[in-house]
Every structure is written in structure tokens, then in C-alpha cells.
Design an enzyme around this catalytic site. Structure first.
Site, short mmCIF file in Angstrom:
data_model
loop_
_atom_site.label_atom_id
_atom_site.label_comp_id
_atom_site.label_asym_id
_atom_site.label_seq_id
_atom_site.Cartn_x
_atom_site.Cartn_y
_atom_site.Cartn_z
N GLY A 91 -26.42 -9.10 8.29
CA GLY A 91 -25.53 -8.43 7.34
C GLY A 91 -24.12 -8.34 7.89
N VAL A 146 -19.61 -2.86 7.71
CA VAL A 146 -19.96 -2.44 9.07
C VAL A 146 -20.28 -3.65 9.95
CG1 VAL A 146 -21.52 -1.08 10.48
CG2 VAL A 146 -20.86 -0.24 8.22
N GLY A 156 -21.32 -7.19 6.28
CA GLY A 156 -20.52 -6.42 5.32
C GLY A 156 -19.47 -5.61 6.05
N LYS A 210 -26.72 15.70 -0.31
CA LYS A 210 -26.53 14.37 -0.91
C LYS A 210 -26.50 14.55 -2.42
CE LYS A 210 -26.36 10.03 0.53
NZ LYS A 210 -25.82 9.51 1.78
P1 NAD Z 1 -22.02 -3.70 2.74
O1 NAD Z 1 -22.58 -3.66 1.37
O2 NAD Z 1 -20.56 -3.77 2.96
O3 NAD Z 1 -22.66 -4.92 3.56
C1 NAD Z 1 -23.99 -5.29 3.52
C2 NAD Z 1 -24.04 -6.79 3.81
O4 NAD Z 1 -25.39 -7.18 3.97
C3 NAD Z 1 -23.46 -7.65 2.68
O5 NAD Z 1 -22.57 -8.60 3.24
C4 NAD Z 1 -24.69 -8.32 2.08
O6 NAD Z 1 -24.42 -9.60 1.55
C5 NAD Z 1 -25.59 -8.40 3.29
N1 NAD Z 1 -27.02 -8.52 2.97
C6 NAD Z 1 -27.73 -7.93 1.99
N2 NAD Z 1 -29.03 -8.29 2.06
C7 NAD Z 1 -29.14 -9.11 3.13
C8 NAD Z 1 -30.22 -9.81 3.72
N3 NAD Z 1 -31.45 -9.74 3.23
N4 NAD Z 1 -29.97 -10.55 4.82
C9 NAD Z 1 -28.74 -10.65 5.34
N5 NAD Z 1 -27.67 -10.02 4.80
C10 NAD Z 1 -27.86 -9.26 3.73
O7 NAD Z 1 -22.66 -2.41 3.48
P2 NAD Z 1 -22.12 -1.67 4.80
O8 NAD Z 1 -21.23 -0.55 4.40
O9 NAD Z 1 -21.67 -2.69 5.77
O10 NAD Z 1 -23.48 -0.99 5.32
C11 NAD Z 1 -24.48 -1.76 5.96
C12 NAD Z 1 -25.68 -0.87 6.26
O11 NAD Z 1 -25.27 0.23 7.10
C13 NAD Z 1 -26.32 -0.24 5.02
O12 NAD Z 1 -27.69 -0.11 5.25
C14 NAD Z 1 -25.69 1.14 4.98
O13 NAD Z 1 -26.52 2.08 4.32
C15 NAD Z 1 -25.60 1.46 6.45
N6 NAD Z 1 -24.58 2.47 6.76
C16 NAD Z 1 -23.28 2.23 6.43
C17 NAD Z 1 -22.31 3.18 6.76
C18 NAD Z 1 -20.86 2.95 6.42
O14 NAD Z 1 -20.01 3.68 6.95
N7 NAD Z 1 -20.52 1.96 5.60
C19 NAD Z 1 -22.68 4.37 7.40
C20 NAD Z 1 -24.02 4.57 7.75
C21 NAD Z 1 -24.96 3.60 7.41
#
Ligand code: NAD
Length: 354
Positions: A178, A182, A180, A80
Site C-alpha cells: 500500500g 502513509v 497511499g 468515533k
Molecule cells: P490511503 O487510502 O491513502 O492508501 C491506501 C493505499 O493502499 C492505496 O494506495 C490503495 O491503492 C492501496 N491498496 C488498497 N488495497 C490494496 C491491496 N490489496 N494491496 C496493495 N495495496 C492496496 O490510506 P492511508 O491513509 O495511507 O492509510 C493506510 C492504512 O493505514 C489504512 O489501513 C488506515 O486505516 C491506516 N491508518 C492511517 C492513518 C492516517 O493518518 N492516514 C492513521 C492510522 C491508521
């Protein structure tokens, strides 16, 4: 106490402090383990306030990557990188290129990718200085989120089968925290499979879209963990499984994409004691790394093939079945079972390319 005594140091092979006066780059690249292959892990850009936090983050996150890739059966190790900067105001092409030069000096022992604070277009600047970068858009796997969402979907299905005895997700109620990259992708796949959705996000627009397009019910973002659902899918923040929330969870399954869901290791046992089946985070959210792992096979002369990559992502379901079986056999939590399986894989001989 020295840095070598930190609990998170745990046998790191190499930790590099890279700086560049001209661009202001301050970065740490942590290579935890390369026994199964080059250390792959994203680059996080964050305005850390003290050096201790930067080092701890780099060490902790790289170790998880070793476990995640080993458990997924990839010919990759764990690493990382972190850059100390504010991604909104200090992230420049020159800074990204300086980071690329630091990565290049490691001659392929570390392969970088996207993480918090970096985007796929950012990686194109890194790529100008080093070939050791994956998740690029041109000819590569691009954004890992769709693969992560698909992996969580498959893993959630396996966990629901185990805990609820349901062969399909038709009518299964899922609470998603959430929406986002994912979480929304997961919501779409679940809806297609006939699940009923309850959703929460800090962004009203995301919730409204899910209500409009996926017939989802809205929930208060602070109460989604306690929703009356069968499956709770944390897809926003870490630390959401803690002393306060676990007592209020009504779901019988926790299966979501967020990293570091357990606030502390002991919370795995608390979930088990309440009869809640927990799909360990780094097992169920490995879809992104499996997908970009396929991109790194370009080095072995093969082009990236999305269909093959997604077929491999689907194996997350089998991995979770094995974790659940091992937890039952050994009378341990699913989180401990995942660690044991990953550690076993680390000792196995590994094929040269994933
Ligand atoms: P993202 O930033 O696109 O989405 C996160 C979403 O969560 C946003 O819409 C945000 O408004 C919302 N959010 C934040 N705080 C919140 C709360 N307290 N209550 C409700 N909603 C809330 O992130 P992502 O890429 O979708 O990733 C989501 C999670 O999955 C993260 O923890 C990330 O580390 C993990 N993850 C992502 C990937 C990937 O491929 N993107 C891979 C492994 C793990």
C-alpha cells in the site's frame, strides 16, 4: 441479546444516534471512555447496508481509540463517529454541517477528526457548526498522514533493532503493502535511511513512482506478504495477518500502519510461534492521533506546534520497546502486552493537557 450485551459494547459511556430530516443525516457517535480526557476519534462516512454493521463499527473503532490514546500517553479518551452515506455521492456541505451540530450538542465530550470517507476540507464545514474538531488545515495539524508515516518509521526502527539486532536501517529489506498517504511517506523515510524497498499497490502509478523515485522493486499485490524481506509493512488493509498469510511470511518483523491487522486475536500467537515480531497496529500507527492531539491543546491556549508534535510522535519507539519488554517478561504476545499497558494507563491519573 441487547446492544448492551454485544462484545464490542464493553463499557461505552455514551452512544448517540443523531439524525436530521432536512439533510438526511444518519449518524452514530460512540463515546467509549473519557477518563483521560475528551473522546477523540475520526468521523467515518460509509454506505453501510445494515444497522448492525454501523453500530458494531462505531463501538469497535471507538474502543480502539481509547486504547490508542491511552497507550500514547495522551490526555484524551476514545470515541468515533460514523455517518451512513456514500461519500462519493451523498456527502454535502449541509450534511457535514448537520453532523457538526450533532457533535456540538455533546459540548466537547467528543472531538471529531478525519477518517475513511472524510477529508481535511470536509472538516472545515463541520467546523462552521462546532469548535470540537481537529485536523483542520488553517492553524491546525491538517492531514495526519505524514505524522502517522513518521511514527511507523520510528516504530519500525525499534522493532528491527529488537528482532534483527540492527542499529540502523541501512540495507534492511522492507516490503510495503500500500503506497497511499502513509505508505508512500513511509517509503520515502525508509529510503532516506538506506533501506531497500519492495512495494505493492493496486494502483500501478504509485508503484511506478516508487520504482522511479525510490529505486523500489515491484511485487504482486497478492504476494507482498510473502516477499523475501526482513520487515513486512502492511499499509493498506486490515485482516492481512491471517491463517493463509502468516504461514507464508518470510520477514522477521511485521510493522505497518494498517488498522486491525490481525484477522483474529489468536493470530498474534501464531506470529509469535513463528518467531515473527509484531508491532501492534494501534501502537505503531498512533502518530496521526498524537499530532492532532496537539491541536486540541489550542483549547488550553497554546497554538499547534509541529516540531513539538513530531517530537512526541518519535516516542512511539519507546512505547514499542516497553511493549516488547512486557511481552517477554509476561510470556504473552505483543498484542496482549499492548492492551495491558493501555489498560494500566487508563487507571493512572492523567495530566490535564497533552
Ligand atoms: P490511503 O487510502 O491513502 O492508501 C491506501 C493505499 O493502499 C492505496 O494506495 C490503495 O491503492 C492501496 N491498496 C488498497 N488495497 C490494496 C491491496 N490489496 N494491496 C496493495 N495495496 C492496496 O490510506 P492511508 O491513509 O495511507 O492509510 C493506510 C492504512 O493505514 C489504512 O489501513 C488506515 O486505516 C491506516 N491508518 C492511517 C492513518 C492516517 O493518518 N492516514 C492513521 C492510522 C491508521
Amino acid at each position: 441479546m441487547t446492544v448492551f450485551d454485544l462484545p464490542d459494547f464493553r463499557d461505552h459511556e455514551q452512544v448517540v444516534f443523531a439524525s436530521d430530516a432536512e439533510t438526511g443525516l444518519k449518524s452514530i457517535i460512540a463515546i467509549h471512555n473519557t477518563r483521560r480526557g475528551p473522546a477523540l476519534g475520526g468521523c467515518r462516512i460509509w454506505p453501510y447496508e445494515n444497522d448492525g454493521d454501523v453500530v458494531m463499527d462505531a463501538l469497535r473503532l471507538s474502543r480502539v481509540m481509547t486504547y490508542k490514546s491511552a497507550l500514547a500517553g495522551l490526555a484524551l479518551g476514545g470515541g468515533k463517529a460514523v455517518i451512513i452515506a456514500d461519500p462519493r455521492s451523498e456527502k454535502t456541505p449541509a450534511l457535514l454541517r448537520a453532523f457538526g451540530r450533532a457533535v456540538d450538542q455533546l459540548a466537547g465530550r467528543y472531538i471529531t477528526a478525519e477518517d475513511v470517507g472524510t477529508t481535511v476540507p470536509d472538516l472545515e464545514f463541520v467546523r462552521l457548526e462546532t469548535p470540537h474538531v481537529v485536523g483542520i488545515s488553517e492553524g491546525g495539524a491538517g492531514d495526519p498522514s505524514p505524522a502517522t508515516a513518521y511514527g511507523v518509521f520510528v516504530g519500525l526502527q525499534a522493532a528491527a533493532r529488537r528482532a534483527l539486532g540492527t542499529p540502523s536501517l541501512e540495507g534492511v529489506r522492507v516490503g510495503i503493502q500500500g503506497l497511499g498517504a502513509v505508505g508512500f511517506g513511509l517509503a520515502e523515510l525508509l529510503r532516506e535511511a538506506g533501506a531497500r524497498l519492495t512495494v505493492a499497490d493496486l494502483r500501478d502509478s504509485a508503484v511506478e513512482r516508487a520504482m522511479r523515485e525510490l529505486d523500489a522493486d515491484p511485487s504482486d499485490a497478492t504476494r507482498i506478504h510473502a516477499a523475501d524481506v526482513d520487515v513486512y509493512a502492511p499499509c493498506a488493509l486490515g485482516g492481512v495477518l491471517n491463517d493463509d498469510t502468516i504461514l507464508e511470511i518470510r520477514a522477521r518483523v511485521v510493522a505497518g500502519s494498517a488498522n486491525n491487522q490481525l484477522a483474529e486475536d489468536r493470530h498474534g500467537a501464531d506470529l509469535q510461534a513463528r518467531g515473527i515480531l509484531y508491532a501492534p497496529d494501534y501502537a505503531i500507527n498512533a502518530g496521526g492521533i498524537i499530532n492532532i492531539g496537539h491541536e486540541s491543546t489550542r483549547n488550553a491556549g497554546r497554538p499547534y506546534d509541529r516540531q513539538r508534535a513530531f517530537a512526541d510522535v518519535a516516542r512511539i519507539g519507546d512505547t514499542l520497546e516497553r511493549i516488547f519488554d512486557l511481552a517477554d517478561q509476561e510470556g504473552v504476545t505483543t498484542a496482549i502486552a499492548a492492551d495491558r499497558l493501555a489498560e494500566q494507563r487508563l487507571l493512572e491519573d492523567c495530566p490535564a493537557a497533552a
